[in-house]
Design a protein around this motif. Structure first.
Motif, PDB file in Angstrom:
ATOM      1  N   ALA A 186       0.828  -1.202   0.000  1.00  0.00           N
ATOM      2  CA  ALA A 186       0.000   0.000   0.000  1.00  0.00           C
ATOM      3  C   ALA A 186       0.864   1.256   0.000  1.00  0.00           C
ATOM      4  O   ALA A 186       0.612   2.203  -0.757  1.00  0.00           O
ATOM      5  CB  ALA A 186      -0.931  -0.005   1.210  1.00  0.00           C
ATOM      6  N   ARG A 187       1.891   1.266   0.843  1.00  0.00           N
ATOM      7  CA  ARG A 187       2.767   2.449   0.906  1.00  0.00           C
ATOM      8  C   ARG A 187       3.522   2.650  -0.408  1.00  0.00           C
ATOM      9  O   ARG A 187       3.696   3.782  -0.871  1.00  0.00           O
ATOM     10  CB  ARG A 187       3.743   2.305   2.073  1.00  0.00           C
ATOM     11  N   GLU A 188       3.976   1.569  -0.988  1.00  0.00           N
ATOM     12  CA  GLU A 188       4.699   1.684  -2.260  1.00  0.00           C
ATOM     13  C   GLU A 188       3.781   2.188  -3.369  1.00  0.00           C
ATOM     14  O   GLU A 188       4.251   2.769  -4.350  1.00  0.00           O
ATOM     15  CB  GLU A 188       5.312   0.336  -2.641  1.00  0.00           C
ATOM     16  N   ALA A 189       2.478   1.978  -3.197  1.00  0.00           N
ATOM     17  CA  ALA A 189       1.503   2.478  -4.165  1.00  0.00           C
ATOM     18  C   ALA A 189       1.081   3.909  -3.852  1.00  0.00           C
ATOM     19  O   ALA A 189       0.230   4.475  -4.543  1.00  0.00           O
ATOM     20  CB  ALA A 189       0.283   1.568  -4.192  1.00  0.00           C
ATOM     21  N   GLY A 190       1.644   4.494  -2.781  1.00  0.00           N
ATOM     22  CA  GLY A 190       1.361   5.881  -2.431  1.00  0.00           C
ATOM     23  C   GLY A 190       0.144   6.087  -1.568  1.00  0.00           C
ATOM     24  O   GLY A 190      -0.386   7.201  -1.485  1.00  0.00           O
ATOM     25  N   LEU A 191      -0.320   5.036  -0.900  1.00  0.00           N
ATOM     26  CA  LEU A 191      -1.497   5.161  -0.048  1.00  0.00           C
ATOM     27  C   LEU A 191      -1.095   5.372   1.413  1.00  0.00           C
ATOM     28  O   LEU A 191      -0.135   4.768   1.888  1.00  0.00           O
ATOM     29  CB  LEU A 191      -2.379   3.909  -0.140  1.00  0.00           C
ATOM     30  N   ALA A 192      -1.842   6.215   2.114  1.00  0.00           N
ATOM     31  CA  ALA A 192      -1.708   6.316   3.562  1.00  0.00           C
ATOM     32  C   ALA A 192      -2.395   5.090   4.163  1.00  0.00           C
ATOM     33  O   ALA A 192      -3.421   4.651   3.668  1.00  0.00           O
ATOM     34  CB  ALA A 192      -2.364   7.590   4.076  1.00  0.00           C
ATOM     35  N   VAL A 193      -1.819   4.545   5.225  1.00  0.00           N
ATOM     36  CA  VAL A 193      -2.375   3.346   5.852  1.00  0.00           C
ATOM     37  C   VAL A 193      -3.060   3.751   7.148  1.00  0.00           C
ATOM     38  O   VAL A 193      -2.419   4.214   8.093  1.00  0.00           O
ATOM     39  CB  VAL A 193      -1.282   2.297   6.116  1.00  0.00           C
ATOM     40  N   VAL A 194      -4.382   3.587   7.199  1.00  0.00           N
ATOM     41  CA  VAL A 194      -5.186   4.057   8.324  1.00  0.00           C
ATOM     42  C   VAL A 194      -5.940   2.878   8.931  1.00  0.00           C
ATOM     43  O   VAL A 194      -6.611   2.123   8.224  1.00  0.00           O
ATOM     44  CB  VAL A 194      -6.190   5.142   7.877  1.00  0.00           C
TER      45      VAL A 194
END
Length: 270
Positions: A186-194
């Motif tokens: 997810a982070r590598e795809a540019g998403l914030a993880v919530v």
């Protein structure tokens, strides 16, 4: 479609299909079962290349003509079978008269997250009905993918598949060995993880700060225990869904639906 009606419950193809209710056999065969006219229709419409064979009862049903047409259009084998043969392939108490054998539809977790703006990550979610309901809610909210992480239920479990009512074929679904793998993708795809967590910040605060409008991967934990401190250490922040009445808690699928829609509304209002 052959004129021959499959009536032998002990035939090899019936036994191979029936074995797919077990995870080890799904892994060995690289296939899973899809039950019910709506789910089979969605598979034929959205993932026909994965559908290997459809078994349908020989008793006239309102959905038969459409499934026959779709199977013929996509070149999918359709086999007429007696009602007890179709029932023998499933564990459903009241079978709906149609079942399909479908190739594993999952994609790599990095592929599932790539380019996405809204992703649901299920961590140690064990109840098939809950998992399927979250996947269906993610589909309805316009999410880009759903990831089953760690010891979560198999997304190809028959009860999960049934409870998605076809949403399984509308968006990418992936399995990750551990939560860390899903978070990294997810982070590598540019998403914030919530994380959705009872100890998180109030949802209203995130709404006011417009934090829900960013590309987000929501992490939802176990139905009974939620997310452990170890799991929460992997996320960027956590958000709490308030309870204004006297209910002790919200069902996982209900909470996930609200939060996914909150993100969907925020992202679409920018």
């Amino acid at each position: 479609m052959s004129d021959v009606i499959l009536s032998n419950r002990q035939s090899g193809r019936v036994k191979r299909a029936a074995a797919l209710v077990r995870k080890k056999d799904r892994r060995a065969q690289g296939r899973f079962l899809v039950e019910g006219p709506q789910a089979v229709r969605e598979a034929l419409v959205h993932a026909p290349q994965l559908v290997e064979v459809v078994y349908a009862t020989d008793e006239a049903q309102p959905w038969q003509l459409e499934l026959d047409r779709l199977a013929d259009r996509e070149g999918v084998e359709l086999v007429r079978a007696t009602a007890d043969v179709v029932a023998a392939m499933t564990e459903t108490v009241t079978p709906q008269g149609v079942v399909a054998v479908v190739a594993d539809c999952r994609v790599p977790v990095a592929e599932a997250c790539a380019g996405g703006r809204l992703v649901a990550i299920l961590h140690e979610v064990r109840d098939p009905g809950n998992a399927g309901a979250v996947l269906r809610a993610a589909d309805a909210a316009g999410a880009d993918a759903v990831v089953f992480a760690g010891d979560s239920v198999d997304p190809l479990h028959p009860k999960v598949v049934r409870s998605t009512t076809g949403s399984l074929f509308h968006l990418p679904v992936a399995s990750a060995p551990a939560l860390e793998d899903a978070v990294l993708a997810a982070r590598e795809a540019g998403l914030a993880v919530v994380a959705a967590d009872v100890g998180g910040a109030e949802l209203a605060a995130s709404r006011e700060e417009q934090g829900l409008a960013e590309a987000t991967a929501w992490v939802f934990g176990n139905e009974a225990r939620g997310l452990s401190a170890k799991a929460l250490a992997h996320v960027d922040r956590s958000v709490r869904l308030p309870i204004f009445g006297r209910a002790e808690s919200l069902n996982l699928a209900t909470a996930a639906s609200v939060l996914l829609y909150e993100s969907a509304f925020a992202q679409r209002s920018r």
